[in-house]
Design a protein around this motif. Structure first.
Motif, PDB file in Angstrom:
ATOM      1  N   VAL A  37       0.838  -1.209   0.000  1.00 51.38           N
ATOM      2  CA  VAL A  37       0.000   0.000   0.000  1.00 51.38           C
ATOM      3  C   VAL A  37       0.873   1.260   0.000  1.00 51.38           C
ATOM      4  O   VAL A  37       1.603   1.519   0.963  1.00 51.38           O
ATOM      5  CB  VAL A  37      -0.933   0.031   1.236  1.00 51.38           C
ATOM      6  CG1 VAL A  37      -1.746   1.325   1.249  1.00 51.38           C
ATOM      7  CG2 VAL A  37      -1.865  -1.171   1.244  1.00 51.38           C
ATOM      8  N   GLY A  38       0.775   2.038  -1.056  1.00 47.91           N
ATOM      9  CA  GLY A  38       1.513   3.295  -1.149  1.00 47.91           C
ATOM     10  C   GLY A  38       0.740   4.422  -0.510  1.00 47.91           C
ATOM     11  O   GLY A  38      -0.469   4.575  -0.738  1.00 47.91           O
ATOM     12  N   LEU A  39       1.434   5.227   0.303  1.00 41.96           N
ATOM     13  CA  LEU A  39       0.832   6.437   0.866  1.00 41.96           C
ATOM     14  C   LEU A  39       0.999   7.554  -0.157  1.00 41.96           C
ATOM     15  O   LEU A  39       2.124   7.960  -0.459  1.00 41.96           O
ATOM     16  CB  LEU A  39       1.533   6.851   2.160  1.00 41.96           C
ATOM     17  CG  LEU A  39       1.345   6.007   3.421  1.00 41.96           C
ATOM     18  CD1 LEU A  39       1.838   6.775   4.642  1.00 41.96           C
ATOM     19  CD2 LEU A  39      -0.109   5.645   3.622  1.00 41.96           C
ATOM     20  N   LEU A  40      -0.113   8.036  -0.684  1.00 40.71           N
ATOM     21  CA  LEU A  40      -0.074   9.102  -1.702  1.00 40.71           C
ATOM     22  C   LEU A  40       0.308  10.424  -1.057  1.00 40.71           C
ATOM     23  O   LEU A  40      -0.080  10.680   0.081  1.00 40.71           O
ATOM     24  CB  LEU A  40      -1.449   9.227  -2.366  1.00 40.71           C
ATOM     25  CG  LEU A  40      -1.856   8.023  -3.230  1.00 40.71           C
ATOM     26  CD1 LEU A  40      -3.312   8.159  -3.656  1.00 40.71           C
ATOM     27  CD2 LEU A  40      -0.952   7.861  -4.429  1.00 40.71           C
ATOM     28  N   LYS A  41       1.090  11.315  -1.748  1.00 42.02           N
ATOM     29  CA  LYS A  41       1.565  11.048  -3.095  1.00 42.02           C
ATOM     30  C   LYS A  41       3.048  10.697  -3.094  1.00 42.02           C
ATOM     31  O   LYS A  41       3.582  10.226  -4.068  1.00 42.02           O
ATOM     32  CB  LYS A  41       1.384  12.316  -3.961  1.00 42.02           C
ATOM     33  CG  LYS A  41      -0.007  12.867  -3.983  1.00 42.02           C
ATOM     34  CD  LYS A  41       0.037  14.285  -4.641  1.00 42.02           C
ATOM     35  CE  LYS A  41      -1.186  15.043  -4.252  1.00 42.02           C
ATOM     36  NZ  LYS A  41      -1.094  16.451  -4.689  1.00 42.02           N
ATOM     37  N   GLY A  42       3.699  10.949  -1.966  1.00 46.62           N
ATOM     38  CA  GLY A  42       5.151  10.865  -1.906  1.00 46.62           C
ATOM     39  C   GLY A  42       5.763   9.509  -2.223  1.00 46.62           C
ATOM     40  O   GLY A  42       6.922   9.420  -2.625  1.00 46.62           O
TER      41      GLY A  42
END
Ligand code: IMP
Length: 184
Positions: A44-49
């Motif tokens: 799971v990517g934490l947007l946007k960084g």
């Protein structure tokens, strides 16, 4: 009028090839650890960084993974309580999943503490964190990423997903801005 954003950089701390090499190493290490559990991780990517880092990292996974994104922000004025507001939730369910959160940088640690809690509340079986950068000097919350790309000094950095006023995320390296950029 054209303006090259790389001109605003005073110093490159970590270049593109170093990041690529580190992503290969991290993916191999993470995969080995997850293999033992025999479960498909939900990355799971934490947007946007996290976007450039996540895109690079997942290229090197050889086993199946699921991917998703979440966008959170701190509730204004409740920093000490440390609660997060979900701006964009996951599309997939994280229930009983082994979640691997992908972050750009661990600074005070507040965001990750809250996001980790959030996933356990959603019923995740396990929550781990991989962060491209770690800035341990700034930590106020007792949290550590399980996997770290690079440790950086206590300076404001941009590039490879990290922004200043929403700019510089597209730089293919991690750098420090010229001081006049902040004062302009
Ligand atoms: P924390 O909750 O204080 O750990 O904050 C983490 C977030 O702050 C990161 O996801 C970044 O978006 C932002 N941040 C912290 N340090 C920097 C920096 O040096 N450059 C750009 N963004 C930063």
């Amino acid at each position: 009028m054209s303006k090259e954003i790389s001109r605003d950089i005073e110093k490159i701390l970590i270049d593109e090839s170093e990041i690529e090499q580190r992503c290969k190493e991290l993916a191999a290490q993470i995969e080995k650890d997850y293999e033992k559990e025999g479960k498909t991780p939900l990355v799971v990517g934490l947007l946007k960084g996290s976007v450039p880092f996540m895109a690079e990292l997942i290229k090197y996974f050889k086993q199946p993974i699921e991917i998703d994104f979440i966008s959170v922000s701190s509730y204004e004025g409740t920093e000490s309580i440390g609660d997060v507001k979900i701006n964009k939730d996951l599309d997939l369910s994280s229930k009983n999943k082994n979640v691997l959160i992908v972050e750009d940088i661990v600074d005070t640690g507040r965001t990750l503490r809250e996001v980790k809690k959030l996933f356990y509340n959603k019923g995740a079986a396990d929550v781990k964190i991989v962060s491209l950068l770690d800035k341990p000097d700034r930590r106020v919350v007792d949290i550590a990423a399980d996997y770290i790309g690079f440790t950086v000094p206590n300076e404001f950095v941009v590039g490879y997903g990290l922004d200043y006023n929403q700019l510089y995320r597209n730089l293919p390296f991690i750098g420090i801005l010229r001081p006049e950029v902040y004062t302009d």
